[in-house]
Scaffold this motif. Sequence first.
Motif, PDB file in Angstrom:
ATOM      1  N   VAL A  46      25.739  52.883  79.272  1.00 16.25           N
ATOM      2  CA  VAL A  46      24.364  52.405  79.304  1.00 16.25           C
ATOM      3  C   VAL A  46      24.442  50.955  78.856  1.00 16.25           C
ATOM      4  N   ASP A  47      23.835  50.049  79.604  1.00 22.06           N
ATOM      5  CA  ASP A  47      23.967  48.622  79.343  1.00 22.06           C
ATOM      6  C   ASP A  47      23.373  48.206  77.997  1.00 22.06           C
ATOM      7  N   TYR A  48      22.130  48.548  77.741  1.00 22.44           N
ATOM      8  CA  TYR A  48      21.385  48.031  76.596  1.00 22.44           C
ATOM      9  C   TYR A  48      21.241  49.112  75.539  1.00 22.44           C
ATOM     10  N   VAL A  82      27.635  45.006  60.336  1.00 24.54           N
ATOM     11  CA  VAL A  82      27.316  45.644  61.616  1.00 24.54           C
ATOM     12  C   VAL A  82      26.479  44.677  62.430  1.00 24.54           C
ATOM     13  N   THR A  83      26.848  44.528  63.696  1.00 24.31           N
ATOM     14  CA  THR A  83      26.040  43.697  64.577  1.00 24.31           C
ATOM     15  C   THR A  83      26.033  44.274  65.980  1.00 24.31           C
ATOM     16  N   VAL A  84      24.928  44.026  66.666  1.00 26.42           N
ATOM     17  CA  VAL A  84      24.783  44.390  68.070  1.00 26.42           C
ATOM     18  C   VAL A  84      24.353  43.124  68.789  1.00 26.42           C
ATOM     19  N   ILE A  85      25.151  42.687  69.723  1.00 27.75           N
ATOM     20  CA  ILE A  85      24.788  41.498  70.500  1.00 27.75           C
ATOM     21  C   ILE A  85      24.474  41.926  71.928  1.00 27.75           C
ATOM     22  N   GLY A  86      25.441  42.577  72.566  1.00 26.85           N
ATOM     23  CA  GLY A  86      25.167  43.219  73.840  1.00 26.85           C
ATOM     24  C   GLY A  86      25.073  42.339  75.056  1.00 26.85           C
ATOM     25  N   LEU A  87      25.572  41.114  74.989  1.00 24.22           N
ATOM     26  CA  LEU A  87      25.517  40.248  76.161  1.00 24.22           C
ATOM     27  C   LEU A  87      26.847  40.159  76.910  1.00 24.22           C
ATOM     28  N   GLU A  88      27.943  40.322  76.201  1.00 23.16           N
ATOM     29  CA  GLU A  88      29.252  40.065  76.805  1.00 23.16           C
ATOM     30  C   GLU A  88      29.788  41.197  77.673  1.00 23.16           C
ATOM     31  N   VAL A  89      29.426  42.429  77.399  1.00 22.55           N
ATOM     32  CA  VAL A  89      29.873  43.581  78.196  1.00 22.55           C
ATOM     33  C   VAL A  89      28.652  44.465  78.442  1.00 22.55           C
ATOM     34  N   PRO A  90      28.394  44.835  79.697  1.00 23.79           N
ATOM     35  CA  PRO A  90      27.214  45.657  80.003  1.00 23.79           C
ATOM     36  C   PRO A  90      27.406  47.139  79.659  1.00 23.79           C
ATOM     37  N   HIS A  91      27.714  47.394  78.402  1.00 19.66           N
ATOM     38  CA  HIS A  91      27.918  48.748  77.892  1.00 19.66           C
ATOM     39  C   HIS A  91      27.532  48.692  76.420  1.00 19.66           C
ATOM     40  N   ALA A  92      26.547  49.470  76.016  1.00 18.90           N
ATOM     41  CA  ALA A  92      26.068  49.445  74.633  1.00 18.90           C
ATOM     42  C   ALA A  92      27.239  49.559  73.665  1.00 18.90           C
TER      43      ALA A  92
END
Length: 134
Positions: A46-48, A82-92
Amino acid sequence: MSSIFSRIVAREIPAHIVAEDENFLAFLDINPLVQGHTLVIPKQEVDYIFDLDDEVLAGLHIFAKKVARAIEAVVTCERIGVTVIGLEVPHAHVHLIPINAVNDMNFGKEKLSLGKEDLMEVAEKIKAAFTLAK
């Protein structure tokens, strides 16, 4: 097309896996900010992260907590950031980063260049700590 993380889940490409269960996978970042920098993903692509259903999102964080405890047992640090950026790979995914100062989580700084042996050594130690904690 599958993301690089889905290809890791499928074992199509190698990774330094530190923990796994039926729904989640954790592996070392190959371009870490610090030694022990680990990515935790749901096996379902899942991307996001906020598009994950509530049960999977909660499970991801519970699994990440267990992985963080294993990292803490191996890598000297004040705590695990802990961090969530989520831009570099389209997988949560969630980044677990051993930190001693806030700047340790600065993604703008130069990444470490660790050799395969260094990654393998820390991965095995984290994996052993994760297995012991079960």
